[in-house]
Each structure stands twice: as structure tokens, then as C-alpha cells.
Design a protein around this motif. Structure first.
Motif, PDB file in Angstrom:
ATOM      1  N   LYS A   1     -11.382 -21.969  16.518  1.00  0.00           N
ATOM      2  CA  LYS A   1     -12.082 -23.255  16.585  1.00  0.00           C
ATOM      3  C   LYS A   1     -13.563 -22.972  16.774  1.00  0.00           C
ATOM      4  N   HIS A   2     -14.380 -23.634  15.947  1.00  0.00           N
ATOM      5  CA  HIS A   2     -15.823 -23.425  15.959  1.00  0.00           C
ATOM      6  C   HIS A   2     -16.510 -24.777  16.160  1.00  0.00           C
ATOM      7  N   HIS A   3     -17.386 -24.872  17.148  1.00  0.00           N
ATOM      8  CA  HIS A   3     -18.111 -26.115  17.420  1.00  0.00           C
ATOM      9  C   HIS A   3     -19.341 -26.174  16.525  1.00  0.00           C
TER      10      HIS A   3
ATOM     11  N   ILE B   1     -15.430 -30.165  16.192  1.00  0.00           N
ATOM     12  CA  ILE B   1     -14.721 -28.896  16.279  1.00  0.00           C
ATOM     13  C   ILE B   1     -14.050 -28.631  14.938  1.00  0.00           C
TER      14      ILE B   1
ATOM     15  N   GLU C   1     -11.877 -25.893  12.483  1.00  0.00           N
ATOM     16  CA  GLU C   1     -11.029 -24.693  12.467  1.00  0.00           C
ATOM     17  C   GLU C   1     -11.323 -23.901  11.203  1.00  0.00           C
TER      18      GLU C   1
END
Length: 107
Positions: free
Chosen positions: A46-48, A59, A61
Motif C-alpha cells: 500500500k502506497h500513500h 491509498i 495498492e
């Protein structure tokens, strides 16, 4: 100098270790300087992301790189993990083949 990779973009591979073990997918990107590959659907993180004019923030993915030693090429004959070998054919060209069955990978 970049290392010679036995796995290439577009190859079907199986992940052999880690949280995505036994996942089968296609190689989307190869990073020879880091000895890593990105496999479709494997090693999801998960990358913000910040909101921008083109995309909504939030968020997201996405696939993270996996070390090349943790993936194995699928044998074209029986879809099982195989090591990769090189051999010379007529005309002095090098081609890859699956060591498990001897089947050629490159045409």
C-alpha cells in the motif's frame, strides 16, 4: 555494469519465497542494476499518494520489486518452476532454454 538477467520482461514466473510464495504472474519490469523484477499481482504494497491535478489522492495498492533470486521461470511444457540455461544455435545466436525439460524459451 548491469548484470546479465536470465528473466526478461514478459516471462511467466512463479514466486518461490516471501509473502507471495507460489504466485504465478508475468514480469512487468526488469531492473538489472538492482537485480530485481516486478511481477504482476505479486508483492502488493500500500502506497500513500498525494492528490494531484491528474489523479485522486489516497491509498493505492501496487506491485513492489522482488529480488530475481526469489522467482523462477515457468517451464513452457508443464508450467512448473525451472532454472534457465543458455545454448548456442546455428548462426552463433544464444537462446534460453528451460533446464527442467530442455524446451526453448526464446524463438
Amino acid at each position: 555494469m548491469a548484470n546479465k538477467m536470465k528473466i526478461r520482461k514478459g516471462d511467466k514466473v512463479v514466486v518461490t519465497t516471501g509473502k507471495s510464495k507460489k504466485h504465478v504472474g508475468e514480469v512487468l519490469r526488469v531492473m538489472p542494476k538492482e537485480n530485481r523484477v516486478i511481477v504482476q499481482g505479486a508483492n502488493i504494497v500500500k502506497h500513500h499518494e498525494r492528490q494531484s491535478a491528474q489523479s485522486q489522492g489516497g491509498i493505492v495498492e501496487k506491485e513492489a520489486p522482488i529480488h530475481v533470486s526469489n522467482v523462477a521461470l515457468l517451464d513452457p511444457r508443464d508450467d512448473r518452476a525451472s532454472r534457465v540455461g543458455w545454448k548456442l544455435v546455428e548462426g552463433g545466436r544464444k537462446i534460453r532454454f528451460a533446464r527442467r525439460s530442455g524446451e526453448t524459451i526464446d524463438s
